[in-house]
Write a protein that holds these residues in place. Structure first.
Motif, mmCIF file in Angstrom:
data_model
loop_
_atom_site.group_PDB
_atom_site.id
_atom_site.type_symbol
_atom_site.label_atom_id
_atom_site.label_comp_id
_atom_site.label_asym_id
_atom_site.label_seq_id
_atom_site.Cartn_x
_atom_site.Cartn_y
_atom_site.Cartn_z
ATOM 1 N N LYS A 1 0.813 -1.232 0.000
ATOM 2 C CA LYS A 1 0.000 0.000 0.000
ATOM 3 C C LYS A 1 0.840 1.273 0.000
ATOM 4 C CE LYS A 1 -3.897 -2.356 2.133
ATOM 5 N NZ LYS A 1 -3.278 -3.715 2.012
ATOM 6 N N ASN B 1 1.252 4.667 -1.098
ATOM 7 C CA ASN B 1 0.427 5.751 -1.620
ATOM 8 C C ASN B 1 1.241 6.954 -2.071
ATOM 9 O OD1 ASN B 1 -2.017 4.389 -1.191
ATOM 10 N ND2 ASN B 1 -2.122 5.091 0.926
ATOM 11 N N THR C 1 -3.841 1.145 -4.589
ATOM 12 C CA THR C 1 -4.844 2.126 -4.189
ATOM 13 C C THR C 1 -4.958 3.194 -5.267
ATOM 14 O OG1 THR C 1 -3.257 3.570 -3.073
ATOM 15 C CG2 THR C 1 -4.242 1.800 -1.748
#
Length: 281
Positions: free
Chosen positions: A96, A98, A120
């Motif tokens: 994840k 980001n 994401t």
């Protein structure tokens, strides 16, 4: 040519039998998973088991990547403490991601090359900045999580995901990094897997992440240059060299123009075929 990553197989770090079998599987790379594939109550045991296995066992030429838990979880710091400098690890895969700041935090304590999960909407929108991180070597698409966050419906053509996938391929290519496509969940559906591998290959992905050993053969085949492609690449190079020897800037082969850009692509194809052949030695 860097080592091939046609097939990148997820192996749960908590499964001793799976870890044992992985040593003999024809996969280019293994993601030893401490994150999604391991239940919370198994996290600590899986970490210790994996550390022991990577010390004691030989996984050959396979790229050994450990997917750790995020630093925002109760297990992430301990994962990094164990695998930050582990001699049996080639790279650490960060979940994840980001923004580049996520990689900065991991890079501060890890000496190994970093890979990033792009799973994401924010990660895909920041793909160019993430790909440009100096410690990053590879990117892995997390298509299941991405589809969930987008609220996307399943389609065989993956149309709802194309914008995110394309953004990450563009980012990886601009930064010169490896990028690997997401998993295909129906591991018994060979036709569906082949179609998705071909789509990913045609988009520019270097390989595909896989959830079952039964998927290896198709991924290895699709993401490797075919015999016809290798033959054509050699003929292009020979034709161009002959044309240049005669003072011409381009060649003609089978009714098509062959320029320097085509020769560069042909050279890449031959290098990839050679790297794949070396894995079998």
């Amino acid at each position: 040519m860097s080592r091939p990553v046609r097939s990148v197989l997820y192996i749960p770090a908590s499964k001793e039998r799976a870890l044992e079998k992985a040593r003999d599987l024809p996969t280019d790379a293994i993601i030893f998973d401490l994150e999604d594939a391991v239940s919370p109550e198994e996290k600590d045991r899986a970490r210790d088991l994996l550390a022991e296995e990577l010390t004691a066992q030989d996984f050959g030429a396979r790229l050994r990547i450990v997917r750790v838990n995020g630093l925002d979880t109760p297990w992430g710091a301990a994962d990094l403490a164990v695998f930050a400098g582990h001699p049996g690890v080639d790279a650490v895969l960060v979940p994840k991601v980001n923004a580049p700041a996520v990689l900065d935090a991991v890079a501060a304590v890890v000496a190994k090359p970093l890979w990033a999960m792009l799973e994401t909407a924010q990660g895909c929108l920041n793909a160019a900045a993430i790909a440009a991180h100096p410690r990053l070597e590879g990117m892995v698409m997390g298509t299941n999580d991405l589809a969930k966050e987008l609220g996307a419906r399943f389609r065989a053509d993956r149309l709802p995901l194309i914008a995110g996938l394309g953004a990450c391929v563009l980012a990886a290519r601009a930064a010169g990094k490896v990028v690997v496509d997401g998993v295909y969940n129906a591991f018994k559906d060979e036709a569906g897997l082949r179609a998705e591998c071909e789509q990913g290959r045609d988009m520019g992905f270097d390989g595909k992440t896989l959830i079952h050993p039964a998927q290896l053969a198709i991924a290895n085949e699709v993401f490797a240059p075919s015999d016809a492609e290798v033959t054509l690449a050699r003929r292009m190079i020979e034709a161009y060299r002959a044309a240049r020897a005669q003072g011409q800037g381009v060649a003609v082969l089978d009714g098509r123009i062959v320029e320097n850009m085509h020769v560069a692509n042909a050279t890449t194809i031959l290098a990839k075929a050679s790297a794949i052949a070396a894995l079998a030695v």
